[in-house]
Design a protein around this motif. Structure first.
Motif, short mmCIF file in Angstrom:
data_model
loop_
_atom_site.label_atom_id
_atom_site.label_comp_id
_atom_site.label_asym_id
_atom_site.label_seq_id
_atom_site.Cartn_x
_atom_site.Cartn_y
_atom_site.Cartn_z
N VAL A 408 0.86 -1.08 -0.22
CA VAL A 408 0.10 0.01 0.02
C VAL A 408 0.81 1.27 0.00
O VAL A 408 0.67 2.04 -0.74
CB VAL A 408 -0.78 -0.18 1.30
N ASN A 412 0.95 3.97 -2.84
CA ASN A 412 0.80 5.47 -2.61
C ASN A 412 2.02 6.50 -2.99
O ASN A 412 1.75 7.40 -3.49
CB ASN A 412 0.45 5.63 -1.09
N GLU A 456 -5.75 6.39 -11.72
CA GLU A 456 -6.99 5.63 -11.28
C GLU A 456 -6.63 4.14 -11.27
O GLU A 456 -7.24 3.37 -10.23
CB GLU A 456 -8.20 5.56 -12.40
N ARG A 459 -5.01 3.80 -7.70
CA ARG A 459 -6.17 4.03 -6.73
C ARG A 459 -7.14 2.50 -6.67
O ARG A 459 -7.01 2.37 -5.38
CB ARG A 459 -6.86 4.96 -6.92
N LEU A 460 -7.24 2.10 -7.73
CA LEU A 460 -8.05 0.73 -7.63
C LEU A 460 -7.25 -0.43 -6.99
O LEU A 460 -7.70 -1.28 -6.03
CB LEU A 460 -8.50 0.34 -8.95
N VAL A 462 -4.77 0.23 -4.77
CA VAL A 462 -4.67 0.73 -3.33
C VAL A 462 -5.97 0.16 -2.56
O VAL A 462 -5.74 -0.42 -1.44
CB VAL A 462 -4.40 2.09 -3.22
N GLN A 463 -6.87 0.48 -3.24
CA GLN A 463 -8.33 0.01 -2.68
C GLN A 463 -8.19 -1.44 -2.51
O GLN A 463 -8.71 -1.99 -1.28
CB GLN A 463 -9.64 0.45 -3.45
N LYS A 464 -8.01 -2.21 -3.37
CA LYS A 464 -7.85 -3.81 -3.47
C LYS A 464 -6.85 -4.25 -2.19
O LYS A 464 -7.39 -5.21 -1.29
CB LYS A 464 -7.28 -4.42 -4.51
N GLU A 466 -5.84 -2.45 0.32
CA GLU A 466 -6.21 -2.03 1.70
C GLU A 466 -7.39 -2.97 2.22
O GLU A 466 -7.80 -2.93 3.19
CB GLU A 466 -6.77 -0.49 1.52
N GLY A 467 -8.29 -3.30 1.17
CA GLY A 467 -9.25 -4.25 1.55
C GLY A 467 -8.69 -5.35 2.12
O GLY A 467 -9.25 -5.90 3.18
#
Length: 616
Positions: A408, A412, A456, A459-460, A462-464, A466-467
């Motif tokens: 992550v 970032n 984009e 960020r996707l 990162v979201q994955k 972070e999940g």
């Protein structure tokens, strides 16, 4: 004490001595030159030594430098680099202050010495010339005196002879007078030359030679003083760097004192902590009742009482005692609804125990669990070759959390870099809009669009991640059975993928059962086999190859390679003359086998052959 008065007759010895003095000076210059070369060589060796043990970027060694002991070692390497720099300073200062200066001085000294001894030789030649003139005048005077005596005797003889005419007597008398006159003239010349020579000789030995020898003496004394000053400079150059070398050594000592063994021990815990709970006691299994087996919830396998198939996350420790228990690995217990016929009544026969692994695979290839086994084989090969799941589910919980957090943070940072580039291009576009003569504003639109898409995507990502991180840290609901099955790779990496697949279907006494097949069927989602194998993960690499010639891959399915290029092998030549290779994740294809030199990994090749045998 003067060479001019004490050594007035040692011209040749003084010439040899001064030449010896110049030779000594040149020898000292050569000594200093060799010392500077040694200093440079030593500094170079120290720098190479420091560079050799520096951690390589993006390598495992770089991670090891988080410990205080290894950080102290790194500080020592850096200080050794500075230490080498001080030896370079010694070499430079000795070259400029000693070697260079003395070399110029030697040239000047040679010219001065040459001039002084030239004057000395000139003075010697002059006195020798005066001496020769004196000798010539003396011999002429002596000759004229003898001639006058002979002329006088001849006259007296002629005068006494009565038979000689008066005219002959007169002629003899005149000749005698002429010879006497010539003798008188030679005497006067000899006397004058003698006085001149004595004067020149006095000036030579009391004026000219002392002055020349005095200059030579002063020149030699300056040489002696100069070589003494150079020796002092030689010591001062070393003394000047001693404080800095002392600071380097002090920093090394400080780095050594900064080593904290407690902190390093804590770092080891953070690096290798799995997050699993230690296994509980193993319950007694009563084999007096053949059809009943009980396994405690605290045993090595997962509890599935009352027919529930949801295992606990902390209970995935069935492989934790493998280093201590090598045989009869206990599988998960059968569900409560399992029929008694599915439970084995005794150990396998020797024939069954020695049954080839490929026969066991062929036995259940027609059933759905083959998908799970095939994927396990493939993932086992990936683990052997250094690959792993994207969500790091093959790691223990604590290590997985660290890896996800690290991923992550990296994403970032990448997002920040892309945003900085986008901001810079946006400013450039504004400048182009205000000043069209500086450039076309539309020329950066394509790059801005690419940056936006990249941001984009990141960020996707990162979201994955972070999940997954939130799931590990307990901020999301418990993982699904599919995720639990994937995380089982952590246990599978301690043994081969093939053995784990086959042995999971063995009971504690070594017999063969279908219970594991039923459990596997519950874990494997109902998806097509080809989709699971081809779409989820790329083919694993089984080795590397080097292109011997350039190949232009113009046909469909081929790939272009350049001579000398290194690539990955993902499929061997099956007898058709083509080898399947990969350049990166998006580029793979076939090349003629004769165009490449293949280096197969032995372990990967064995697993790959097993994979091919099962697929057949």
């Amino acid at each position: 004490m003067s060479w001019g008065t004490e050594l007035w007759d040692q011209f040749d010895n003084l010439e040899k001595h001064t030449q010896w003095g110049i030779d000594v000076l040149e020898k000292y210059i050569k000594f200093v030159k060799e010392r500077t070369e040694i200093e440079l060589s030593y500094a170079k060796q120290l720098r190479n030594l420091s560079k050799k043990y520096q951690p390589k970027k993006n390598s495992k060694e770089e991670e090891e430098y988080r410990y205080t002991s290894t950080r102290a070692f790194l500080a020592t390497l850096n200080e050794m680099n500075d230490y080498a720099g001080q030896h370079e300073v010694i070499s430079e200062n000795m070259t400029s202050l000693i070697t260079g200066e003395l070399t110029r001085y030697v040239q000047e000294l040679k010219q001065e010495r040459k001039s002084h001894f030239h004057d000395g030789r000139k003075a010697q030649q002059h006195i020798e010339t005066c001496w020769k003139q004196l000798e010539a005048s003396k011999r002429r005077f002596e000759r004229d005196c003898k001639e006058a005596d002979r002329a006088q005797q001849y006259f007296e003889k002629m005068d006494a002879d009565i038979n000689v005419t008066k005219a002959d007597v007169e002629k003899a008398r005149q000749q005698a007078q002429l010879r006497h006159q010539m003798a008188e003239d030679s005497k006067a010349e000899y006397s004058s030359t003698l006085q001149k020579f004595n004067s020149e000789q006095h000036d030579h030995y009391y004026t000219h030679i002392p002055n020349i020898f005095q200059k030579i003496q002063e020149m030699e004394e300056r040489r002696i003083v100069r070589i003494g000053e150079s020796m002092k400079t030689f010591a001062e150059v070393d003394r000047q760097v001693i404080p800095i070398i002392g600071k380097c050594l002090d920093e090394i000592t400080k780095a050594a004192e900064s080593i904290d063994h407690k902190n390093d021990s804590q770092l080891v815990i953070e690096a290798f902590k799995s997050g699993f709970e230690p296994p509980g006691d193993v319950d007694f299994e009563d084999f007096t009742q053949p059809m009943k087996r009980t396994v405690s919830e605290s045993s090595l396998s997962n509890s599935r009482g009352d027919g529930k198939s949801e295992p606990k996350f902390g209970g995935k420790s069935k492989g934790k005692l493998w280093p201590f228990i090598k045989k009869n690995k206990p599988p998960p217990p059968p569900p409560a609804s399992a029929s008694p016929s599915a439970v084995p009544n005794g150990p396998q026969s020797p024939k069954q125990q020695k049954e080839p692994l490929s026969h066991r695979f062929n036995e259940f290839m027609t059933s759905k669990p083959k998908i799970h086994c095939f994927r396990s084989l493939k993932r086992g090969l990936s683990l052997k070759l250094g690959a792993g799941p994207e969500d790091f589910s093959n790691l223990p919980p604590e290590q997985r959390r660290k890896k996800l957090q690290q991923k992550v943070d990296e994403l970032n940072k990448d997002i920040q870099k892309e945003m900085d580039q986008r901001d810079a291009l946006t400013k450039m576009k504004d400048v182009y809009i205000k000043n069209p003569q500086m450039g076309d504003a539309a020329s950066v639109d394509h790059r801005l669009a690419e940056l936006g898409q990249n941001i984009e995507k990141l960020r996707l990502e990162v979201q994955k991640f972070e999940g997954w991180l939130a799931e590990v840290e307990g901020r999301l609901p418990a993982r699904t059975e599919q995720a639990r099955r994937q995380s089982g790779l952590y246990e599978a990496q301690n043994t081969s993928a093939v053995n784990s697949c086959a042995q999971d279907r063995e009971s504690p006494d070594g017999s063969y059962t279908e219970e594991q097949s039923q459990e596997t069927e519950m874990k494997v989602p109902a998806t097509d086999f080809d989709d699971e194998f081809d779409d989820e993960e790329p083919l694993p690499t089984i080795g590397t190859c080097k292109a011997l010639y350039t190949f232009e891959g113009q046909n469909e399915g081929t790939i272009s390679v350049a001579e000398g290029e290194m690539l990955y092998v993902i499929e061997e030549d099956k007898g058709d003359g083509w080898t399947r290779i990969r350049r990166n994740e998006d580029e793979e294809g076939y090349v003629p086998t004769s165009y490449v030199e293949v280096y197969l990994d032995k372990n990967a090749k064995d697993v790959y052959k097993s994979l091919q045998k099962i697929s057949e």
